[in-house]
Scaffold this motif. Sequence first.
Motif, mmCIF file in Angstrom:
data_model
loop_
_atom_site.group_PDB
_atom_site.id
_atom_site.type_symbol
_atom_site.label_atom_id
_atom_site.label_comp_id
_atom_site.label_asym_id
_atom_site.label_seq_id
_atom_site.Cartn_x
_atom_site.Cartn_y
_atom_site.Cartn_z
ATOM 1 N N LEU A 354 10.760 -14.909 5.339
ATOM 2 C CA LEU A 354 10.867 -14.003 4.141
ATOM 3 C C LEU A 354 10.505 -12.308 4.466
ATOM 4 N N GLY A 355 11.482 -11.481 3.938
ATOM 5 C CA GLY A 355 11.311 -10.181 4.342
ATOM 6 C C GLY A 355 11.729 -9.465 2.844
ATOM 7 N N PHE A 356 11.096 -8.433 2.717
ATOM 8 C CA PHE A 356 11.309 -7.406 1.624
ATOM 9 C C PHE A 356 10.956 -5.965 1.794
ATOM 10 N N ALA A 364 9.760 -1.873 5.724
ATOM 11 C CA ALA A 364 9.724 -3.369 5.176
ATOM 12 C C ALA A 364 8.371 -3.536 4.737
ATOM 13 N N VAL A 365 7.966 -4.254 3.345
ATOM 14 C CA VAL A 365 6.633 -4.650 2.843
ATOM 15 C C VAL A 365 6.274 -5.943 3.424
ATOM 16 N N LEU A 366 7.272 -6.754 3.600
ATOM 17 C CA LEU A 366 6.921 -8.161 4.111
ATOM 18 C C LEU A 366 7.969 -8.393 5.190
ATOM 19 N N ARG A 367 7.557 -8.935 6.272
ATOM 20 C CA ARG A 367 8.419 -9.326 7.549
ATOM 21 C C ARG A 367 8.320 -10.840 7.843
ATOM 22 N N GLY A 386 -2.214 -2.849 0.540
ATOM 23 C CA GLY A 386 -1.006 -2.724 1.248
ATOM 24 C C GLY A 386 -0.501 -3.744 2.132
ATOM 25 N N SER A 387 -1.022 -4.842 2.527
ATOM 26 C CA SER A 387 -0.549 -5.744 3.256
ATOM 27 C C SER A 387 0.683 -6.614 2.705
ATOM 28 N N GLY A 388 0.879 -6.176 1.376
ATOM 29 C CA GLY A 388 2.128 -6.998 0.834
ATOM 30 C C GLY A 388 1.707 -8.172 -0.190
ATOM 31 N N LYS A 389 0.603 -8.511 -0.401
ATOM 32 C CA LYS A 389 0.184 -9.590 -1.378
ATOM 33 C C LYS A 389 0.626 -9.461 -2.847
ATOM 34 N N SER A 390 0.610 -8.465 -3.422
ATOM 35 C CA SER A 390 1.145 -8.418 -4.643
ATOM 36 C C SER A 390 2.671 -8.400 -4.612
ATOM 37 N N THR A 391 3.269 -7.919 -3.811
ATOM 38 C CA THR A 391 4.886 -7.860 -3.652
ATOM 39 C C THR A 391 5.242 -9.485 -3.370
ATOM 40 N N LEU A 392 4.413 -9.985 -2.583
ATOM 41 C CA LEU A 392 4.721 -11.504 -2.472
ATOM 42 C C LEU A 392 4.794 -12.324 -3.601
ATOM 43 N N GLU A 563 -1.306 -9.282 6.928
ATOM 44 C CA GLU A 563 -1.610 -7.999 7.609
ATOM 45 C C GLU A 563 -0.068 -7.255 8.010
ATOM 46 N N ALA A 564 -0.103 -6.189 7.331
ATOM 47 C CA ALA A 564 0.871 -5.228 7.552
ATOM 48 C C ALA A 564 2.469 -6.011 7.079
ATOM 49 N N GLY A 565 2.322 -6.921 6.092
ATOM 50 C CA GLY A 565 3.482 -7.500 5.766
ATOM 51 C C GLY A 565 3.651 -9.000 6.291
ATOM 52 N N GLU A 566 2.929 -9.388 7.401
ATOM 53 C CA GLU A 566 3.241 -10.446 8.316
ATOM 54 C C GLU A 566 2.179 -11.530 7.911
#
Length: 620
Positions: A354-356, A364-367, A386-392, A563-566
Amino acid sequence: MSGSPRRALRALKTSLGLQWRAARNETLVVVAGQAVDAALLAAQLLFVQRLLAGLAASPRPSGSAFVPSLVGLTACYAMRAIVGAVVTERRSLTGELVERDVNLRVLEAASRATVADFENPAFHDQLTHVRGQAYQHAYSMTWAAASLTTELFITISMVVVLISFSPWILAVAVTGVVPFFWASRRRNRVGYELTRDQVARDRERRYLEDVLTKRTIAAEMRSLSLAAHFLGRIGELYDLRLADVRIAARRRLVVSMVSSLVAAALAAASLTVLVVVAVHGDLGVAEAGVAVLALQQLTNQLRGAVDVLGEIDNGVPFIEDFTAFEFRASVLPPLRTSAPEHLPALESLELTSLGFTYPGTDAAVLRNLSVTVRGGEVVALVGHNGSGKSTLAKLLSGLYAPTTGAILWNGVDIAEVDETVVRGSVALMFQDFAKFELTAFENVSFGEISARADRARVSAAVRSAGATELLASMPRGFETRLSRSFEDGVELSGGQWQRLALARAYFRDAPLVVLDEPAAALDPLAERALFEDLRALGAGRTVVMISHRFSTVRNADRILVLEAGELVEDGTHDQLMARRGRYAQLFSAQAAPFLDRPILNPQEDEAGLTQNEELHTPGE
C-alpha cells in the motif's frame, strides 16, 4: 462575451430549465402578464391617437365625443397597474424559489465531491465562485429572456405604428441601438473578468472576517490580541479589490461614454427625419404626435432589448461554470439516502504494498505497507506525528483510494466495490471529529442517519461511550442544543465532545471500527475505562485504533508501528518490548516521567524496560 450564439442558447436553455423546474406556474403567470401589458400599451397609443385626431378635426369639439377614448385610456392604465402588481409579486416569489433550487443543487454537487477535492484550493475557488454567482445569473438570464419576449411584443407594436408613417424613421431608430449593443458586450467582458479574478482573494477575506466573528475562537483571539492584525489584513484585501474595481470602472466608463455619444447622434438623426416628413406635409398633427410617442417608446424598447441581450450574454460564462461544476459531480456516486449496504462480515483485512501520495504533492505519505488484520482483532497504530497513521485510517474507510497497492476485504479489493458500500461498512471517528452545534441526539444519531429513529440504539451507543451521565446532566437530555450560540444551549468540554463522537461511531452498525485518537481529550481514569471496555464494545467487529498514548494501546491484540509511512514493527506489547526496537524506545520515552528511575535508550540493555514492568499514570 459569450463568443457565439450557440453558447448563449445553451446557457439560456440551462437557465430556463432551472427556472421552469423551480417555479413553473409563477413563470407562466409573469410571461402572460408581460404579454398582456404589451397589448395594453399598444391600445393606449391608439386611444391617444383618437383623442388627438378628434382635437385636430374641430376647433370646438363636443366633450362627449372623447368619452370612449378617455374610458379606454383609463381602463388601460388601471389594467396595466393591476397586471404590473401581479407580475412584480410573482417575480419576487420566483426569485426565492429559484434561489432555493439552485443553491441546493450546488450544495448537493459539493456534497458529492471527494475528500481530496476539499483539500484542493482550486476546488474551493470554483465552489465559492459558483455559489456566489449561479443563482443570480440563472434568475437574471431567465427573466431577461422573458423580458425580451415583452420587448418584442411592444417593439412589433411600435414598428407597425412607425412604418405606417415613414420607413426612414424606423431605419434610423433601429440603427441607434447598435452602439448600446457594442457597449453592453464590452462591459460584460470587463465585469466577468473582474469577478473571476477576485475569487481567491475574496475567499481569503471572508475567511478572515469569519475568524473575527467566530464564537469558538473568540477567547483565543482576544487573549492573543489578534483583532487589529486581522482587521489590517482585511483592509489590505479590500484595498486590492477596490484598486481592481476602479480600473474596471474606468474601462466601463470609457465604453459607455463612446456609445452614448454615438447613440445621441443617431437619436437626433431620427428626430430630424421625423421633422422633415412632417414639414413636407406627409404627417398630420395627430399622426406626428403619435409618431413621436412611438419613436420614443421604440427607442426605449430597443435599448431595453439590448440590455436584456447583454444580461443574457453576461450570464453565459457563469451558467457554464455552474453546469461544469454539476457535471463534475455527476460522475461521482449519488448521495446515499437509504440504509447503507455493508460488506460481508470481516474475516481478514489485507493491505498489500500500500502506498499513498496526496494530489498535488510529490512526497509519499505511505510506502509499500503490507499487513493482514484478522477479523475481530483490536489493532493499534502508533508512531510519530506525520508517520501516516491518520492517512491510513482514511484509506481503510474508503475516503481515499491508494496510489499504489490494494486493500483487500476478505480477498476482495475494495477499489472494485461501490465506495458508498465501503464507507457504510466502516465506523470512523476522526481525530478532528465534527462538533455539530445541534442537539445531543443528532450528534449521536448522525452516525447512522438512516437509523436515527431507533432511540434505544442511540441510548445503547451513549452507554457504550460512557456518556450516560453526561446526557443525564443536560437540561433537556438528548434534546439539548450543544452551543451557547443558541437559546438554552450548553457548552461541552473537549472530553465531553469526544464521548459523543465515540457514541456516534458506536451507533453505526459496521463490521470495521476505525478510531483516530479516541481518548485524546479524556482524563486518565476515563481513558483507562474506555480501553478496558474496548474489546466488549467492539464485540463482533474489527477495531483499528490510533493513539499516541502507549499506556492504553498495550492491551491491543497487535500493535503496528509506522515510521515515515512504512511499517517497521508488528506484534503484541510484550513482543515489541522484548525486541527493544522502535516501539520500546517510544514507550519508554513516554513512560519515563511516571517511573521512579529515568528511562534511557531502550537499545541499552541495562536501561530498558523489562517486559513485565508496569506503567502507572497519576491518579491510578
